[in-house]
Design a protein around this motif. Structure first.
Motif, PDB file in Angstrom:
ATOM      1  N   THR A  47      37.387  32.692  31.031  1.00 42.64           N
ATOM      2  CA  THR A  47      37.995  33.898  30.468  1.00 42.64           C
ATOM      3  C   THR A  47      38.948  34.555  31.456  1.00 42.64           C
ATOM      4  O   THR A  47      40.074  34.940  31.104  1.00 42.64           O
ATOM      5  CB  THR A  47      36.890  34.899  30.056  1.00 42.64           C
ATOM      6  N   LEU A  48      38.526  34.676  32.705  1.00 44.51           N
ATOM      7  CA  LEU A  48      39.371  35.308  33.714  1.00 44.51           C
ATOM      8  C   LEU A  48      40.617  34.479  33.981  1.00 44.51           C
ATOM      9  O   LEU A  48      41.696  35.028  34.238  1.00 44.51           O
ATOM     10  CB  LEU A  48      38.565  35.521  34.996  1.00 44.51           C
ATOM     11  N   ARG A  49      40.488  33.157  33.920  1.00 41.38           N
ATOM     12  CA  ARG A  49      41.667  32.305  34.055  1.00 41.38           C
ATOM     13  C   ARG A  49      42.661  32.574  32.930  1.00 41.38           C
ATOM     14  O   ARG A  49      43.868  32.685  33.143  1.00 41.38           O
ATOM     15  CB  ARG A  49      41.262  30.830  34.011  1.00 41.38           C
ATOM     16  N   ALA A  50      42.135  32.655  31.709  1.00 39.96           N
ATOM     17  CA  ALA A  50      43.012  32.849  30.553  1.00 39.96           C
ATOM     18  C   ALA A  50      43.651  34.230  30.530  1.00 39.96           C
ATOM     19  O   ALA A  50      44.689  34.428  29.888  1.00 39.96           O
ATOM     20  CB  ALA A  50      42.218  32.611  29.267  1.00 39.96           C
ATOM     21  N   LEU A  51      43.056  35.194  31.233  1.00 38.94           N
ATOM     22  CA  LEU A  51      43.556  36.571  31.237  1.00 38.94           C
ATOM     23  C   LEU A  51      44.533  36.865  32.364  1.00 38.94           C
ATOM     24  O   LEU A  51      44.999  38.013  32.486  1.00 38.94           O
ATOM     25  CB  LEU A  51      42.376  37.543  31.355  1.00 38.94           C
ATOM     26  N   SER A  56      43.979  43.636  31.442  1.00 38.36           N
ATOM     27  CA  SER A  56      42.751  43.436  30.671  1.00 38.36           C
ATOM     28  C   SER A  56      41.545  44.012  31.395  1.00 38.36           C
ATOM     29  O   SER A  56      41.626  44.433  32.556  1.00 38.36           O
ATOM     30  CB  SER A  56      42.528  41.940  30.425  1.00 38.36           C
ATOM     31  N   GLU A  57      40.422  44.014  30.685  1.00 41.81           N
ATOM     32  CA  GLU A  57      39.124  44.372  31.249  1.00 41.81           C
ATOM     33  C   GLU A  57      38.073  43.490  30.592  1.00 41.81           C
ATOM     34  O   GLU A  57      38.228  43.051  29.447  1.00 41.81           O
ATOM     35  CB  GLU A  57      38.819  45.852  30.984  1.00 41.81           C
ATOM     36  N   VAL A  58      37.010  43.209  31.340  1.00 36.82           N
ATOM     37  CA  VAL A  58      35.938  42.345  30.836  1.00 36.82           C
ATOM     38  C   VAL A  58      34.617  43.081  30.972  1.00 36.82           C
ATOM     39  O   VAL A  58      34.262  43.549  32.063  1.00 36.82           O
ATOM     40  CB  VAL A  58      35.880  41.008  31.597  1.00 36.82           C
ATOM     41  N   PHE A  59      33.887  43.188  29.869  1.00 37.71           N
ATOM     42  CA  PHE A  59      32.560  43.803  29.850  1.00 37.71           C
ATOM     43  C   PHE A  59      31.511  42.706  29.665  1.00 37.71           C
ATOM     44  O   PHE A  59      31.693  41.799  28.850  1.00 37.71           O
ATOM     45  CB  PHE A  59      32.419  44.781  28.676  1.00 37.71           C
ATOM     46  N   VAL A  60      30.410  42.833  30.401  1.00 39.99           N
ATOM     47  CA  VAL A  60      29.218  42.024  30.143  1.00 39.99           C
ATOM     48  C   VAL A  60      28.068  42.988  29.890  1.00 39.99           C
ATOM     49  O   VAL A  60      27.743  43.823  30.737  1.00 39.99           O
ATOM     50  CB  VAL A  60      28.875  41.089  31.309  1.00 39.99           C
ATOM     51  N   VAL A  61      27.478  42.881  28.695  1.00 37.59           N
ATOM     52  CA  VAL A  61      26.313  43.701  28.351  1.00 37.59           C
ATOM     53  C   VAL A  61      25.094  42.790  28.436  1.00 37.59           C
ATOM     54  O   VAL A  61      24.975  41.820  27.681  1.00 37.59           O
ATOM     55  CB  VAL A  61      26.436  44.294  26.931  1.00 37.59           C
ATOM     56  N   ASP A  62      24.197  43.089  29.365  1.00 38.41           N
ATOM     57  CA  ASP A  62      23.013  42.245  29.552  1.00 38.41           C
ATOM     58  C   ASP A  62      21.816  42.860  28.831  1.00 38.41           C
ATOM     59  O   ASP A  62      21.436  43.998  29.090  1.00 38.41           O
ATOM     60  CB  ASP A  62      22.691  42.086  31.039  1.00 38.41           C
ATOM     61  N   TYR A  72      23.346  37.922  39.700  1.00 42.99           N
ATOM     62  CA  TYR A  72      24.299  36.816  39.723  1.00 42.99           C
ATOM     63  C   TYR A  72      25.700  37.306  39.350  1.00 42.99           C
ATOM     64  O   TYR A  72      26.691  36.959  40.012  1.00 42.99           O
ATOM     65  CB  TYR A  72      23.841  35.740  38.740  1.00 42.99           C
ATOM     66  N   ILE A  73      25.805  38.126  38.312  1.00 39.81           N
ATOM     67  CA  ILE A  73      27.101  38.637  37.877  1.00 39.81           C
ATOM     68  C   ILE A  73      27.692  39.559  38.941  1.00 39.81           C
ATOM     69  O   ILE A  73      28.888  39.488  39.261  1.00 39.81           O
ATOM     70  CB  ILE A  73      26.959  39.376  36.538  1.00 39.81           C
ATOM     71  N   GLY A  79      34.385  42.286  39.618  1.00 39.03           N
ATOM     72  CA  GLY A  79      35.362  43.023  38.831  1.00 39.03           C
ATOM     73  C   GLY A  79      34.969  43.233  37.391  1.00 39.03           C
ATOM     74  O   GLY A  79      35.640  43.977  36.654  1.00 39.03           O
ATOM     75  N   VAL A  80      33.884  42.615  36.967  1.00 41.19           N
ATOM     76  CA  VAL A  80      33.424  42.742  35.587  1.00 41.19           C
ATOM     77  C   VAL A  80      32.678  44.063  35.411  1.00 41.19           C
ATOM     78  O   VAL A  80      31.908  44.480  36.280  1.00 41.19           O
ATOM     79  CB  VAL A  80      32.507  41.547  35.228  1.00 41.19           C
ATOM     80  N   VAL A  81      32.905  44.727  34.288  1.00 44.82           N
ATOM     81  CA  VAL A  81      32.165  45.958  33.964  1.00 44.82           C
ATOM     82  C   VAL A  81      30.812  45.534  33.391  1.00 44.82           C
ATOM     83  O   VAL A  81      30.735  44.948  32.313  1.00 44.82           O
ATOM     84  CB  VAL A  81      32.927  46.816  32.944  1.00 44.82           C
ATOM     85  N   LEU A  82      29.746  45.838  34.107  1.00 45.58           N
ATOM     86  CA  LEU A  82      28.405  45.378  33.740  1.00 45.58           C
ATOM     87  C   LEU A  82      27.597  46.529  33.159  1.00 45.58           C
ATOM     88  O   LEU A  82      27.458  47.588  33.774  1.00 45.58           O
ATOM     89  CB  LEU A  82      27.694  44.801  34.963  1.00 45.58           C
ATOM     90  N   ILE A  83      27.056  46.308  31.960  1.00 45.23           N
ATOM     91  CA  ILE A  83      26.156  47.271  31.321  1.00 45.23           C
ATOM     92  C   ILE A  83      24.785  46.621  31.252  1.00 45.23           C
ATOM     93  O   ILE A  83      24.610  45.585  30.597  1.00 45.23           O
ATOM     94  CB  ILE A  83      26.645  47.647  29.909  1.00 45.23           C
ATOM     95  N   ALA A  84      23.804  47.200  31.938  1.00 47.42           N
ATOM     96  CA  ALA A  84      22.470  46.600  32.043  1.00 47.42           C
ATOM     97  C   ALA A  84      21.492  47.360  31.155  1.00 47.42           C
ATOM     98  O   ALA A  84      21.160  48.522  31.426  1.00 47.42           O
ATOM     99  CB  ALA A  84      21.991  46.615  33.489  1.00 47.42           C
TER     100      ALA A  84
END
Length: 673
Positions: A47-51, A56-62, A72-73, A79-84
């Motif tokens: 995803t980061l390669r394609a962006l 852009s911004e990237v969210f990961v909701v765990d 790990y993230i 640089g990823v916005v992490l929501i735990a």
């Protein structure tokens, strides 16, 4: 006065430009993760390669993963916005958490078990910018074997869809626009067209359209068909959902969820029902519900039959073989060897099933039905089963006894017969065994020379890794390589290769996707990232993903050891309760001891487990009575020591370890845990 057509075009462009200025960036990517950190690593990397060319911004909701995803993230992708989340919020609610913070003009809802090509956003955003009437766009999907996945384009639920999809009839007629309407088979695999619904695994939506449709996902759906509901509302808001096969995405279906179980069928059909109640008339929804229920019942019956055949096919076959063997040996022994009266039939009915059950259960507990298959487990199980049968023979009433020789001969001949039949049926494809000596397979690595050497060295530390046949050069020319990518397909066929490992080091994800499709489903494929300890892939769209990793491998993560632990718990609890008069003098709290025995037998506790507070990244087990070490009065190990003991317990577990720890800590069996 009639205005020129150019006036309307200029006006539409002006409105579009105003909408662009509303957003701070071009695209926001939202990924919901649950216990798939290595697949997420590849997903984020692609995803980061394609962006790279886009703001852009990237969210990961765990959703409360227990596999160490959060740490790990944070380490790999700062640089990823992490929501735990502290618990599993479900797919829709978790996506909405990130959507509320997203600033992009476009929102990509993306599953963690996907891989994007480098030109994904170039192509999809160009189309969306050129077609303001498109509310959402979805790519062509392939599975982990490079095979087209039909759920890239779908139709909204109808009565026929509910019946045929719910019962599985659509799989019998996969090309029929009527029976398989759900997967929109009337639209070609390579045809760009408007469809009812897109796959939520990779769905790029215009945020303006989502807002006009009432927001992102309806949280009444915990899992499944939230994407269909959103697409329906997008259509009602006046936009189109576009199936766009100009770009192809890998979807390792089965990783984030398990889609072949009866529980999946039930939850999926319940999601259909929510959709019907929400969007259809009461009368139509009522009819829809009847079809849903019919589908659940029929699919449940078919699923139960399939599960029984899949899980118990081999044990049932073995039981039949042993029963026939018992009967033939009985006839031979009584008539040809001893010349005595036949064994009474009531004796046969009361004893033969018991002996057969002892052998089958013994083989099961000895791992005879676990993969990889090992003949020694069959022999060991039959031997123990024979001993148990002989003990049972000595306990039954004299009128039911006939000859111990029949039991012994059946145990010996049955062992040889089962080994021969297992091998024969495996050879003709009836039993799908993984022979112990068939591992490992042959694989080639697509990489430059340095990456090849590093990857080959890493694979030496991986359980069940394939044998490395050689290197395929990623660029033209084959110096110190078997071939280059231009000749990959003929080399695989010529050399009998089973697996291809693509190193993303000088090789693009788009190249990987193209070569997977070109080489076809005959082979297995893995992706390895530079600096990673994992190799991820999948054998088909219907199976769980495949994973090699140089991480620790825990015995307690294996189904056979979990089973053995449960058996040990039950047996120990029974024996300890039988020894209650003795335990009265050993344990400090007899009432709590009895409670512990009952809770362990009821599967609410286990006798031995992890020391509390330091269990992150370890295979989950029940709360325990004892820690994985010898308890010493007035001494409590610190966190570092307890963590190491927990790791050693999970890594080296076997049932004998539990027995040993229970025996050495008898006086503490009345503790609270």
């Amino acid at each position: 006065m009639q205005l020129p057509a150019a006036f309307f075009v200029i006006g539409r462009v002006a409105l579009y430009s105003q909408s662009v200025r509303r957003y701070n960036m071009k695209v926001s990517v939202i990924i919901v993760n649950y216990n798939v950190k290595y697949f997420l690593e590849v997903c984020l990397h692609s995803t980061l390669r394609a962006l790279e060319e886009f703001e852009s911004e990237v969210f990961v909701v765990d959703n409360a993963s227990r596999d160490g995803s959060l740490a790990y993230i944070r380490e790999k992708f700062p640089g990823v916005v992490l929501i735990a989340n502290q618990d599993n919020k479900g797919f829709g609610r978790a996506n909405n958490q990130a959507y509320a913070q997203a600033k992009g003009q476009y929102i990509l809802f993306l599953n963690p078990d996907t891989v994007l090509p480098e030109d994904f956003f170039q192509k999809t955003l160009a189309y969306m910018d050129a077609h303001p009437g498109a509310g959402g766009i979805g790519p062509r999907l392939i599975d982990g074997k490079g095979v087209f996945a039909p759920d890239a384009k779908k139709s909204f639920p109808s009565l026929s869809v509910a019946l045929f999809k719910g019962t599985g009839i659509n799989k019998i007629f996969p090309r029929s626009p009527y029976f398989n309407k759900y997967y929109a088979v009337h639209i070609g695999e390579h045809e760009t067209a408007a469809v009812d619904a897109l796959s939520g695994c990779c769905m790029l939506m215009r945020k303006e359209a989502v807002e006009k449709a009432g927001g992102a996902f309806d949280e009444d759906y915990f899992m499944y068909f939230e994407d269909g509901d959103l697409c329906y509302r997008i259509r009602k808001a006046g936009y189109e959902n576009i199936y766009f096969p100009e770009t192809t995405v890998i979807h390792y279906k089965g990783e984030s969820t398990r889609k072949t179980t009866l529980s999946y069928v039930k939850v999926f059909n319940e999601a259909f029902a929510i959709f019907a109640r929400k969007h259809y008339s009461k009368q139509y929804a009522r009819m829809f519900m009847l079809f849903i229920q019919a589908g659940v019942v029929l699919r449940g019956l078919l699923s139960a039959i399939k599960t029984v055949l899949k899980v118990f096919k081999m044990p049932l076959f073995d039981a039949l073989v042993l029963l026939i063997n018992l009967w033939l040996i009985k006839e031979f022994w009584t008539e040809q060897v001893k010349g005595i009266l036949p064994v009474p039939m009531h004796s046969v009915y009361l004893t033969f099933p018991a002996y057969t059950l002892f052998w089958i259960v013994s083989m099961y507990l000895n791992g005879a039905y676990d993969q990889p298959y090992r003949g020694v487990r069959v022999v060991r199980g039959m031997a123990i089963g024979t001993i148990v049968s002989l003990a049972y023979f000595g306990l039954i009433s004299p009128e039911l006894r006939y000859s111990r020789a029949i039991i012994v001969l059946t145990g010996v001949i049955g062992s040889v017969l089962l080994l021969a039949l297992h091998e024969a049926l495996y050879r003709i494809g009836i039993f799908r065994l993984v022979p112990y000596d068939a591992l490992p397979r042959k694989a080639v690595i697509v990489a430059n020379e340095d990456a090849y050497l590093n990857t080959a060295d890493l694979l030496k530390r991986v359980h069940y890794a394939p044998d490395i046949y050689g290197r395929i050069a990623a660029a033209a020319g084959k110096e110190k390589a078997l071939a280059d990518l231009r000749h990959l397909k003929p080399l695989l066929a010529t050399a009998g290769i089973d697996e291809v490992i693509f190193c993303i080091n000088g090789l693009g994800f788009k190249d990987v996707i193209e070569h997977m499709e070109h080489c076809g489903r005959r082979y297995e494929y893995k992706i390895h990232l530079p600096g990673s300890d994992s190799f991820v892939g999948s054998n088909s769209s219907n199976t769980s993903g495949d994973l090699y990793t140089a991480d620790r491998r825990y015995n307690l993560a294996h189904r056979s050891q979990i089973r053995n632990k449960r058996v040990a718990d039950v047996v120990l609890s029974g024996l300890l309760l039988m020894a209650l008069p003795v335990m009265l003098f050993l344990v400090s709290d007899l009432a709590k001891f009895v409670t512990n025995c009952l809770q362990v037998m009821a599967a609410r506790k286990t006798w031995v487990g992890y020391a509390p507070g330091v269990t992150q990244d370890l295979p989950p087990i029940r709360p325990s009575v004892l820690p994985p070490y010898n308890i010493v009065a007035d001494y409590e190990p610190d966190d570092t020591v307890r963590r190491q003991m927990n790791i050693a317990y999970a890594k080296n577990y076997n049932a004998a370890l539990d027995v040993s720890l229970v025996l050495r800590n008898l006086k503490f069996l009345g503790r609270k845990g």
